[in-house]
Each structure stands twice: as structure tokens, then as C-alpha cells.
Design a protein around this motif. Sequence first.
Motif, PDB file in Angstrom:
ATOM      1  N   ILE A   1      -8.276   7.136 -14.492  1.00  0.00           N
ATOM      2  CA  ILE A   1      -8.826   6.190 -13.391  1.00  0.00           C
ATOM      3  C   ILE A   1      -8.109   4.852 -13.551  1.00  0.00           C
ATOM      4  O   ILE A   1      -7.807   4.102 -12.593  1.00  0.00           O
ATOM      5  CB  ILE A   1     -10.378   6.158 -13.330  1.00  0.00           C
ATOM      6  CG1 ILE A   1     -10.992   7.316 -13.022  1.00  0.00           C
ATOM      7  CG2 ILE A   1     -10.739   5.002 -12.482  1.00  0.00           C
ATOM      8  CD1 ILE A   1     -12.398   7.501 -13.092  1.00  0.00           C
ATOM      9  N   LEU A   2      -8.195   4.253 -14.611  1.00  0.00           N
ATOM     10  CA  LEU A   2      -7.904   2.908 -14.600  1.00  0.00           C
ATOM     11  C   LEU A   2      -6.338   2.583 -14.644  1.00  0.00           C
ATOM     12  O   LEU A   2      -6.166   1.392 -13.982  1.00  0.00           O
ATOM     13  CB  LEU A   2      -8.460   2.087 -16.228  1.00  0.00           C
ATOM     14  CG  LEU A   2      -9.950   2.190 -16.193  1.00  0.00           C
ATOM     15  CD1 LEU A   2     -10.244   1.936 -17.620  1.00  0.00           C
ATOM     16  CD2 LEU A   2     -10.429   1.092 -15.350  1.00  0.00           C
ATOM     17  N   PRO A   3      -5.316   3.249 -15.277  1.00  0.00           N
ATOM     18  CA  PRO A   3      -3.949   2.625 -15.154  1.00  0.00           C
ATOM     19  C   PRO A   3      -3.595   2.453 -13.819  1.00  0.00           C
ATOM     20  O   PRO A   3      -2.898   1.381 -13.422  1.00  0.00           O
ATOM     21  CB  PRO A   3      -3.161   3.821 -16.036  1.00  0.00           C
ATOM     22  CG  PRO A   3      -4.286   4.448 -16.826  1.00  0.00           C
ATOM     23  CD  PRO A   3      -5.444   4.208 -16.140  1.00  0.00           C
ATOM     24  N   PRO A   4      -3.451   3.208 -12.761  1.00  0.00           N
ATOM     25  CA  PRO A   4      -3.074   2.876 -11.355  1.00  0.00           C
ATOM     26  C   PRO A   4      -3.868   1.795 -10.670  1.00  0.00           C
ATOM     27  O   PRO A   4      -2.999   1.008  -9.975  1.00  0.00           O
ATOM     28  CB  PRO A   4      -3.240   4.100 -10.704  1.00  0.00           C
ATOM     29  CG  PRO A   4      -4.270   5.084 -11.463  1.00  0.00           C
ATOM     30  CD  PRO A   4      -4.080   4.566 -12.708  1.00  0.00           C
ATOM     31  N   LEU A   5      -5.074   1.614 -11.095  1.00  0.00           N
ATOM     32  CA  LEU A   5      -5.872   0.565 -10.556  1.00  0.00           C
ATOM     33  C   LEU A   5      -5.497  -0.761 -11.086  1.00  0.00           C
ATOM     34  O   LEU A   5      -5.076  -1.799 -10.462  1.00  0.00           O
ATOM     35  CB  LEU A   5      -7.347   0.762 -10.711  1.00  0.00           C
ATOM     36  CG  LEU A   5      -8.043   1.916 -10.118  1.00  0.00           C
ATOM     37  CD1 LEU A   5      -9.395   1.915 -10.239  1.00  0.00           C
ATOM     38  CD2 LEU A   5      -7.726   1.962  -8.704  1.00  0.00           C
ATOM     39  N   LEU A   6      -5.128  -1.027 -12.341  1.00  0.00           N
ATOM     40  CA  LEU A   6      -4.783  -1.821 -13.295  1.00  0.00           C
ATOM     41  C   LEU A   6      -3.383  -2.477 -12.686  1.00  0.00           C
ATOM     42  O   LEU A   6      -2.992  -3.419 -12.542  1.00  0.00           O
ATOM     43  CB  LEU A   6      -4.734  -1.675 -14.611  1.00  0.00           C
ATOM     44  CG  LEU A   6      -6.184  -1.539 -15.261  1.00  0.00           C
ATOM     45  CD1 LEU A   6      -5.992  -1.035 -16.956  1.00  0.00           C
ATOM     46  CD2 LEU A   6      -7.124  -2.927 -15.147  1.00  0.00           C
ATOM     47  N   HIS A   7      -2.516  -1.307 -12.606  1.00  0.00           N
ATOM     48  CA  HIS A   7      -1.048  -1.600 -12.130  1.00  0.00           C
ATOM     49  C   HIS A   7      -1.103  -2.203 -10.909  1.00  0.00           C
ATOM     50  O   HIS A   7      -0.287  -2.922 -10.721  1.00  0.00           O
ATOM     51  CB  HIS A   7      -0.409  -0.172 -12.245  1.00  0.00           C
ATOM     52  CG  HIS A   7       1.138  -0.539 -12.177  1.00  0.00           C
ATOM     53  ND1 HIS A   7       1.875  -0.982 -13.391  1.00  0.00           N
ATOM     54  CD2 HIS A   7       2.139  -0.121 -11.178  1.00  0.00           C
ATOM     55  CE1 HIS A   7       3.204  -0.947 -13.145  1.00  0.00           C
ATOM     56  NE2 HIS A   7       3.254  -0.654 -12.012  1.00  0.00           N
ATOM     57  N   TYR A   8      -1.690  -1.653  -9.749  1.00  0.00           N
ATOM     58  CA  TYR A   8      -1.971  -2.371  -8.416  1.00  0.00           C
ATOM     59  C   TYR A   8      -2.287  -3.863  -8.665  1.00  0.00           C
ATOM     60  O   TYR A   8      -1.753  -4.747  -8.052  1.00  0.00           O
ATOM     61  CB  TYR A   8      -2.517  -1.750  -7.459  1.00  0.00           C
ATOM     62  CG  TYR A   8      -2.043  -0.668  -6.743  1.00  0.00           C
ATOM     63  CD1 TYR A   8      -0.870  -1.064  -5.694  1.00  0.00           C
ATOM     64  CD2 TYR A   8      -1.915   0.652  -6.889  1.00  0.00           C
ATOM     65  CE1 TYR A   8      -0.398  -0.304  -4.846  1.00  0.00           C
ATOM     66  CE2 TYR A   8      -1.312   1.490  -6.113  1.00  0.00           C
ATOM     67  CZ  TYR A   8      -0.401   1.090  -4.856  1.00  0.00           C
ATOM     68  OH  TYR A   8       0.359   2.066  -4.281  1.00  0.00           O
ATOM     69  N   LEU A   9      -3.287  -3.977  -9.493  1.00  0.00           N
ATOM     70  CA  LEU A   9      -3.942  -5.507  -9.595  1.00  0.00           C
ATOM     71  C   LEU A   9      -2.954  -6.274 -10.358  1.00  0.00           C
ATOM     72  O   LEU A   9      -2.642  -7.428  -9.663  1.00  0.00           O
ATOM     73  CB  LEU A   9      -4.971  -5.375 -10.381  1.00  0.00           C
ATOM     74  CG  LEU A   9      -5.585  -6.685 -10.948  1.00  0.00           C
ATOM     75  CD1 LEU A   9      -6.066  -7.602  -9.691  1.00  0.00           C
ATOM     76  CD2 LEU A   9      -6.921  -6.354 -11.864  1.00  0.00           C
ATOM     77  N   TYR A  10      -2.471  -6.087 -11.570  1.00  0.00           N
ATOM     78  CA  TYR A  10      -1.622  -6.728 -12.180  1.00  0.00           C
ATOM     79  C   TYR A  10      -0.067  -7.159 -11.724  1.00  0.00           C
ATOM     80  O   TYR A  10       0.489  -8.084 -11.817  1.00  0.00           O
ATOM     81  CB  TYR A  10      -1.548  -6.177 -13.694  1.00  0.00           C
ATOM     82  CG  TYR A  10      -2.764  -6.321 -14.644  1.00  0.00           C
ATOM     83  CD1 TYR A  10      -3.617  -7.582 -14.260  1.00  0.00           C
ATOM     84  CD2 TYR A  10      -3.250  -5.261 -15.307  1.00  0.00           C
ATOM     85  CE1 TYR A  10      -4.642  -7.631 -15.181  1.00  0.00           C
ATOM     86  CE2 TYR A  10      -4.456  -5.451 -16.079  1.00  0.00           C
ATOM     87  CZ  TYR A  10      -5.174  -6.766 -15.784  1.00  0.00           C
ATOM     88  OH  TYR A  10      -6.352  -6.762 -16.655  1.00  0.00           O
ATOM     89  N   GLN A  11       0.489  -6.051 -11.320  1.00  0.00           N
ATOM     90  CA  GLN A  11       1.871  -5.831 -11.153  1.00  0.00           C
ATOM     91  C   GLN A  11       1.924  -6.421  -9.459  1.00  0.00           C
ATOM     92  O   GLN A  11       2.830  -7.025  -9.355  1.00  0.00           O
ATOM     93  CB  GLN A  11       2.483  -4.432 -10.996  1.00  0.00           C
ATOM     94  CG  GLN A  11       3.839  -4.370 -10.542  1.00  0.00           C
ATOM     95  CD  GLN A  11       4.819  -5.204 -11.520  1.00  0.00           C
ATOM     96  OE1 GLN A  11       4.984  -4.693 -12.604  1.00  0.00           O
ATOM     97  NE2 GLN A  11       5.353  -6.191 -10.978  1.00  0.00           N
ATOM     98  N   TYR A  12       1.090  -6.011  -8.588  1.00  0.00           N
ATOM     99  CA  TYR A  12       1.168  -6.412  -7.242  1.00  0.00           C
ATOM    100  C   TYR A  12      -0.111  -7.476  -6.477  1.00  0.00           C
ATOM    101  O   TYR A  12       0.293  -7.838  -5.415  1.00  0.00           O
ATOM    102  CB  TYR A  12       1.389  -4.986  -6.554  1.00  0.00           C
ATOM    103  CG  TYR A  12       2.316  -4.347  -6.845  1.00  0.00           C
ATOM    104  CD1 TYR A  12       3.691  -4.615  -6.349  1.00  0.00           C
ATOM    105  CD2 TYR A  12       2.171  -2.931  -7.799  1.00  0.00           C
ATOM    106  CE1 TYR A  12       4.904  -3.594  -6.938  1.00  0.00           C
ATOM    107  CE2 TYR A  12       2.998  -2.260  -7.994  1.00  0.00           C
ATOM    108  CZ  TYR A  12       4.432  -2.556  -7.743  1.00  0.00           C
ATOM    109  OH  TYR A  12       5.330  -1.987  -8.198  1.00  0.00           O
ATOM    110  N   GLY A  13      -0.600  -7.628  -7.500  1.00  0.00           N
ATOM    111  CA  GLY A  13      -1.844  -8.662  -6.733  1.00  0.00           C
ATOM    112  C   GLY A  13      -2.653  -7.840  -5.726  1.00  0.00           C
ATOM    113  O   GLY A  13      -3.140  -8.473  -4.540  1.00  0.00           O
ATOM    114  N   ILE A  14      -2.949  -6.755  -5.781  1.00  0.00           N
ATOM    115  CA  ILE A  14      -3.517  -5.708  -4.862  1.00  0.00           C
ATOM    116  C   ILE A  14      -4.668  -4.792  -5.550  1.00  0.00           C
ATOM    117  O   ILE A  14      -4.527  -4.494  -6.459  1.00  0.00           O
ATOM    118  CB  ILE A  14      -2.411  -5.028  -4.046  1.00  0.00           C
ATOM    119  CG1 ILE A  14      -1.467  -5.519  -3.420  1.00  0.00           C
ATOM    120  CG2 ILE A  14      -3.181  -3.711  -3.218  1.00  0.00           C
ATOM    121  CD1 ILE A  14      -0.408  -4.615  -2.820  1.00  0.00           C
ATOM    122  N   VAL A  15      -5.784  -4.828  -4.821  1.00  0.00           N
ATOM    123  CA  VAL A  15      -7.181  -3.852  -5.215  1.00  0.00           C
ATOM    124  C   VAL A  15      -7.431  -3.093  -4.227  1.00  0.00           C
ATOM    125  O   VAL A  15      -7.573  -3.571  -2.922  1.00  0.00           O
ATOM    126  CB  VAL A  15      -8.066  -4.681  -5.782  1.00  0.00           C
ATOM    127  CG1 VAL A  15      -7.652  -5.574  -7.123  1.00  0.00           C
ATOM    128  CG2 VAL A  15      -8.668  -5.852  -4.840  1.00  0.00           C
TER     129      VAL A  15
END
Length: 598
Positions: free
Chosen positions: A423-437
Motif C-alpha cells: 500500500i504505502l510505497p506507491p502512495l509515498l512516491h506520488y507524494l514525495y516525487q510529484y507532490g500529488i496525493v
Amino acid sequence: MKHTAEIAQSLTSEAWETANQRLVAKMMQEFIYEDMIQPEEVTKNGKQIEFELVLSPNIFYRFRAEKRLFDSYTVYSNSIVKKVSNQRESVSAREFLLELQPVLAMDSVTVGHLLKEYEQTLLADCHFLKNERTVRQVEKMDYMDLEGEMTGHPWITYNKGRLGFNYSDYLQFAPEQKKPVSLYWIAVHKDIAQGQHLENMNFSFVKEEMGEALWNEACRTLACQTNRDVNQFYFLPVHPWQWENVIIQRFAEEIADKSIIPLGKGEDEYLPQQSIRTFVNKTDQKKYHVKLPISILNTLVYRGLPGERTVIAPRVTNFIKTIWENDHYLKNTCRLHLLGEEASVHVTHPAYDKVEGIPYQYKEMLGVIWRESIYNVVAGNEQPITLAALLYEDQNGDTLTEHWIQQSGLSAAEWVKQLHAAILPPLLHYLYQYGIVFSPHGQNTVLVLENGQPKRLVMKDFVDDVNISDQPLPELQGIDSNVKNVLRSEPPEGLTQFIFTGLFICHYRYLADLLARKGLVTEKDFWFYVRKEILHYQEQFPELADRFELFDLFKPKMSKLCLNRNRMLAEGYGDRNDRPHASEYGKVTNALAFLHNE
């Protein structure tokens, strides 16, 4: 007299008593979390605390609860005792609300509407008690059928209010009734409608969605009733309730002048999902999931389709999927999939849409979003479930999560670690890398299991629940201005709240409680594994260190967002021109900030 059999089977005194006892326990624990009530500790026995809640000089409650992380409690429903003038009385959600009115200074209009929502929630809960199935009966259910077993939002206490449905509507259209629905179809002239789709497709797919027989009949109907070409119209499905209760009345002039033409009932059958307004095709699972407006009030908002967001849905899908397509980590390492909202139609109202500041419900009455089917993105040996299913507990106390842990062959701790890793890695990647949630609550987040083991994530509901950073991040500089203007921009903590509150508070809080109650994984271990997974992601992307600080999930205190307080004390039931959002009240202690020493 209608429905006497259903009433006799569902509305028994035993069911009503059980439903009330459970609902009051839920009200107590969530109102404590949202700082609406402050019971006094009486005694403590190990982890369990006996509390007393005094609501007036002669009314008080005693109950047992267990302290949880994140300033939460588990209130045990079978422990609640109510005393009035030292005489024991039955526990009633209605009476509890009325007793709280002077304590919380709720206005009478709000209380009146809340009573309706609680009564309808209790009625639905009684139906659940009558139809409650064991884990053995539901463990092998298909995705769409399992959705009908879910009992509603775990945090919002009036979670099945559904204001606008009468009892017949409830029996026909509520997800837990699992009644197949045949959608109506209409033609809408392009003068009053806007349609969008992905660049690699066109609206010819609608012929397959309708079925050839209805399509041909629709073309004949248009030829007979108008002098206009079929290509001047959009064909779209509508919910039967919406047609009979909203569209005929609100769009009568457009029906009269043939801007809207009823075409008939579709051949396919659909099942409503948790959100009530999203439907999975039961006749042909590969066809689109269909999202339709239903102008009822449920869990804080009217369940319509916002016009500008509906129109922009395919562009939002393209924006989110282009990132995924070009990011090896998301696509190949995480094996994330995104259910695209590939086509949409919004119908404007020639009068309501001209009124500045009009209540938002009148701008969301007619439209459709066609979403990619979950069945097109899973293999035969994979089992998709929404996260909400992990909280399923039957009348015997057995849970689906226990079943899947046993099926997986993993220890409970390893299973939980694998869950977080999915669950967490893809959600974190959109947040940290792209500023998207995304908004990864239990309904939007689809977990893919394989032999009971959590494997990967599928996300849905982009246009309603994708939000972007308000910071000048390079990754957001090239965003389509039309998309940017529609998506909500949030400051850094506001963005992290979609993971912190949307996932951790709104879902993980209850899953950690379930696992702890069953003696499978301690609450501290559960959250320690969450922290460890976040740190593991951060170790893989050291170049994003400034983003980890910007979007800080380890702050000792986070703003406390509240869902019950929103309706009860902040927004009330007044009409407004925008959808209400969660209320912010105080701070919540973030357990992730200190578990590193465990």
C-alpha cells in the motif's frame, strides 16, 4: 400495506437493541477522539479503563474502553450502562444525541436532521443484523458482491443516513441489499452537455455499453422525434431513482423541447458499490464501472457529480497515468494500477447554472463517468478487495483479515508488513516525487491479494480525490492549466493529511485495533511496521530528502481533522455553494513520531 414482511423480519426488539448498543459505542469512541465529550476515568484494570460520562445531574453512562494510539479509544459496546435517577435504562442512540444537544450546544435544526440520519442508519444496521453472514460465507465472494457486505464508514457515526431515499428506495438501491439495477438511458443534445474522453478513443464505445438492440432502437427514436442527426446527441445512462426524483422535474423543459429524450432501460444489470453511486456491470464484468449522480445526502455530501470535475475527468486520468507510465518504480516495482476515468458527460442546467452561489447539489444533477473495470487489471489468481473488507467481522467475532492471514501461510506480523509494502510505497512516491496525493480511504483503495497475501495496489476515484501541492515543485510546472484549476491545491501538511488522516486515521486506526483485539499483532508493532515502511521508502530515494521534510509524516503533532464534528458543530445542514470538507479541531498525537525507540 407495503413491506410488512421485511419490517417484521428486520425490525425486531432484539435487533434494535443490539444496533443501538453498537452505535452508541461508536458515537462515544469517535466523539472522544474528536474532543466532543470528555468522560472521567473511574477505575483501571490492566489496559481497560472504566469511564463515567455525566450528561446532566440525573443522567450518566458507565462504560469500559481501551486506550489506543493517536488519542483514540476502543469502547466496548456490551459494557455500556445508562442510569437515569439511578435507575438503569436501555441504551438509545436517539436519546444519547438528545442528551448531548445542550452539552454540545447543537442547534435544533441540526439535531432534527441528525435524528433522521441516525434513525436511517439504525434501520440499515438492523437489516445487516438480519442478513449478517459468517466469514466462511463471504470469504470467497467476488469483488462486487463483497462490497455489499460492508457496513459503512468506520468513523462517521451517521454513516447510512441516505436522506432522500424512502424505504422502498432503500430496499431496491442500497448496496447491502445487493439488488441488481438496470440503468435507464437518455439522449442529451450537445447544446446543453459537455463530453470528454481519452485521446485514443471516442464515444463509439457507448454502443457496446448500451447493447446493440437498445442502440438501434435509440437511433430510430431520435429519427422519429427530432430532425437532428444522432451525432448531435450524447447517449448516457441515468440511475432510475435520479430519473424519477430529479431529472424529470428539474429538466422538464429540456424533455419537452427534445433536448433530453428518454430511450429506455438498458439490458445489462449492475450492482451498486459502497459509494451507492458507482456501479459494476454484473452482466459483463469487463465493461466499464459507471459513476452516476444520485441527489441524496449521505456521509456529509450530496452524492452528485460536480460538473467541472466530471468534464475534466479524462484529462485528470491522462495526467495521473502519464506519470505512472513513465515511472519505472510505480509501474514495475510497485506494480500499481490506476482505474482510469476514461470518458465522461456533464449536462448543464440552463437555469440553475446561471445562479451565482447556488447550492452545489443543483449543479451536480446529471452526468456520468465511465471508469475502467477492476476485472481488466487483475489476473485469474488475484483477488481484488477494497481496504474496507479488512475490517469485516461477523457475529461470531471471526474476521476476513484472520482468514486471509491463515490462507497466506505467513505469520500475522509478516502479513501486516507485506500489507504496508503493497500500500504505502506507491502512495509515498506520488507524494514525495510529484507532490500529488490520492484519498486512500477504505473505499477508494483496492488491495490485490494472491493466495491471501497482499501483493499490490489499485487506486480509483481520481477526479474527486486527487489533490496537488501548492508549492512550486518542478514536477507540477507543466500541468495542464485546466486540470490545475480543477484539482485542489494544498499546503504541505494539508497534502500529507490525505495519507495521515485518509489512510492512517480513517482506516489503519481500525485495522490496528482489530489485530490487537484478536491477539495477532500489537498496536505498537502495527504502527512500528508503518514507520519502518516509510523509512524504507526514504532510504531508496535519498535525493528526495527535502521532500521528506516538506511533507513530514513524522511530526509529533498533526492537525486533527474531524468528520462527525463537521456536520454536528461546524457545517450543520445548511445549503452551501461548495462541498463541505473535514473540520479541523485541535491536534492529534502522531504515534509514528516516537515509535522509533521501540
